[in-house]
Write an enzyme that holds these catalytic residues in place. Sequence first.
Site, PDB file in Angstrom:
ATOM      1  N   LYS A 163       8.500   0.475  22.148  1.00 26.36           N
ATOM      2  CA  LYS A 163       9.957   0.332  22.146  1.00 26.36           C
ATOM      3  C   LYS A 163      10.465   0.658  23.538  1.00 26.36           C
ATOM      4  O   LYS A 163      10.064   1.666  24.129  1.00 26.36           O
ATOM      5  CB  LYS A 163      10.563   1.298  21.121  1.00 26.36           C
ATOM      6  N   VAL A 177       9.703   3.752  59.875  1.00 23.86           N
ATOM      7  CA  VAL A 177       9.781   4.147  58.461  1.00 23.86           C
ATOM      8  C   VAL A 177       8.422   4.702  58.032  1.00 23.86           C
ATOM      9  O   VAL A 177       8.332   5.714  57.331  1.00 23.86           O
ATOM     10  CB  VAL A 177      10.189   2.926  57.597  1.00 23.86           C
ATOM     11  N   GLN A 178       7.340   4.032  58.492  1.00 24.50           N
ATOM     12  CA  GLN A 178       5.994   4.438  58.086  1.00 24.50           C
ATOM     13  C   GLN A 178       5.738   5.906  58.408  1.00 24.50           C
ATOM     14  O   GLN A 178       5.262   6.678  57.570  1.00 24.50           O
ATOM     15  CB  GLN A 178       4.940   3.588  58.820  1.00 24.50           C
ATOM     16  N   THR A 202       7.882  -0.453  15.837  1.00 22.62           N
ATOM     17  CA  THR A 202       8.571   0.035  17.045  1.00 22.62           C
ATOM     18  C   THR A 202       9.838   0.803  16.658  1.00 22.62           C
ATOM     19  O   THR A 202      10.285   1.679  17.386  1.00 22.62           O
ATOM     20  CB  THR A 202       8.910  -1.114  18.015  1.00 22.62           C
ATOM     21  N   ASP A 203      10.389   0.504  15.465  1.00 20.74           N
ATOM     22  CA  ASP A 203      11.545   1.299  15.022  1.00 20.74           C
ATOM     23  C   ASP A 203      11.132   2.741  14.749  1.00 20.74           C
ATOM     24  O   ASP A 203      11.911   3.679  15.009  1.00 20.74           O
ATOM     25  CB  ASP A 203      12.194   0.689  13.771  1.00 20.74           C
ATOM     26  N   HIS A 230      18.400  -3.561  56.606  1.00 22.12           N
ATOM     27  CA  HIS A 230      18.762  -3.851  57.993  1.00 22.12           C
ATOM     28  C   HIS A 230      20.272  -3.950  58.204  1.00 22.12           C
ATOM     29  O   HIS A 230      20.989  -4.489  57.354  1.00 22.12           O
ATOM     30  CB  HIS A 230      18.105  -5.161  58.445  1.00 22.12           C
ATOM     31  N   PHE A 243      12.485   1.978  66.913  1.00 19.74           N
ATOM     32  CA  PHE A 243      11.306   1.182  66.538  1.00 19.74           C
ATOM     33  C   PHE A 243      10.901   0.360  67.756  1.00 19.74           C
ATOM     34  O   PHE A 243      11.550  -0.620  68.097  1.00 19.74           O
ATOM     35  CB  PHE A 243      11.611   0.279  65.336  1.00 19.74           C
ATOM     36  N   ARG A 269      18.745   2.875  66.453  1.00 19.58           N
ATOM     37  CA  ARG A 269      19.155   1.912  65.422  1.00 19.58           C
ATOM     38  C   ARG A 269      19.677   2.660  64.203  1.00 19.58           C
ATOM     39  O   ARG A 269      19.479   3.872  64.067  1.00 19.58           O
ATOM     40  CB  ARG A 269      17.976   1.014  65.016  1.00 19.58           C
ATOM     41  N   ASN A 297      13.556  -1.221  54.009  1.00 22.41           N
ATOM     42  CA  ASN A 297      14.278  -1.032  55.271  1.00 22.41           C
ATOM     43  C   ASN A 297      15.509  -1.921  55.224  1.00 22.41           C
ATOM     44  O   ASN A 297      15.414  -3.136  55.372  1.00 22.41           O
ATOM     45  CB  ASN A 297      13.349  -1.397  56.446  1.00 22.41           C
TER      46      ASN A 297
HETATM   47  N1  AZA Z   1       8.699  -0.412  60.353  1.00 20.35           N
HETATM   48  C1  AZA Z   1       9.928  -0.022  60.778  1.00 20.35           C
HETATM   49  O1  AZA Z   1      10.248   1.173  60.720  1.00 20.35           O
HETATM   50  N2  AZA Z   1      10.797  -0.944  61.252  1.00 20.35           N
HETATM   51  C2  AZA Z   1      10.443  -2.237  61.303  1.00 20.35           C
HETATM   52  C3  AZA Z   1       9.173  -2.660  60.875  1.00 20.35           C
HETATM   53  C4  AZA Z   1       8.265  -1.706  60.382  1.00 20.35           C
HETATM   54  O2  AZA Z   1       7.125  -2.005  59.983  1.00 20.35           O
HETATM   55  N3  AZA Z   1       9.117  -4.004  61.066  1.00 20.35           N
HETATM   56  N4  AZA Z   1      10.289  -4.389  61.581  1.00 20.35           N
HETATM   57  N5  AZA Z   1      11.112  -3.331  61.732  1.00 20.35           N
END
Ligand code: AZA
Length: 295
Positions: free
Chosen positions: A11, A228-229, A57-58, A257, A160, A177, A255
Amino acid sequence: MPTLTRGRYGKDNVRVYKVHRNADGTQTVAEFTVSVMLEGDISTSYTAADNSIVVPTDTMKQTCFIIAKQHNVLPSELYAASLAQHFIDTYPHIHVATTNVIQHRWTRMTVDGKPHPHSFHRDGADLKIVEAVASREAASVSIKSSIKDLLVLKSTGSAFHGFHTDEFTILKPTWDRILSTSVDAAWRWTPFKTVAEVEANAAVFDRAYEAVREITMATFAKEESPSVQNTMYKMCEQILEREAGVKAVEYQLPNKHYFEKDLSWHKGTKNTGADAEVYEPQTDPNGLIQCTVER
Ligand code: AZA
């Protein structure tokens, strides 16, 4: 001859609300959307129309309410685990029960500078989600806790550059950014032997949830992010360091943008580089960065 290679059923979207009337006159509330999925010796229900083995499922839906009445539902890890284990304990032919408990935010109101005893507000769109898997064979309950849809933005402090370039690259490196994302973070616990063990850890689940929120936001805000990674990896590292019972952390960060707008067409308006103030938020496409970090 065709073969049924997997079947599970359950459910989804069961809505549950519980109020706890505290001894001091205050009340605590919890609201959930729950799903239950069962697996086991159920193949003949598909292949031979044998409904004798089908727990309706009830019945699963009614069980969500009865378990909520009989047990503490907070932290939601305990509710998810109690519910999953119930199906293993009750039905010998069910071998794996998976519950998913989405908790909707109800935060106590502050009125006249004081916490109100019984009024709450939704102070964010983010959700706490817990998945519990009770397994007969493993004799354990595995729990994954998570935060979903925590929307954050920083207007500077993110760069970046230094990325791979080739004949398909038009992206310009940037040292400043906007960074915005909707955080999905999950943390997997070392499996528990029993629901009693889960209950004994009630305070740890609440503490970990607060720690993940706090680490996510503090790292996002304070760090000069090179990507970001790297930023998400630093979040994972800190969570593993802070919470000994957590064996793995997963993040998924879109991400979102925000593109600079060249407004020079209007009387030579300067709005790029150091002059950029007005941006165009993009709905799609978006980068999508994921990672799992284990102890
Ligand atoms: N990681 C980022 O932080 N910015 C990005 C990436 C990425 O892999 N690719 N474009 N911009």
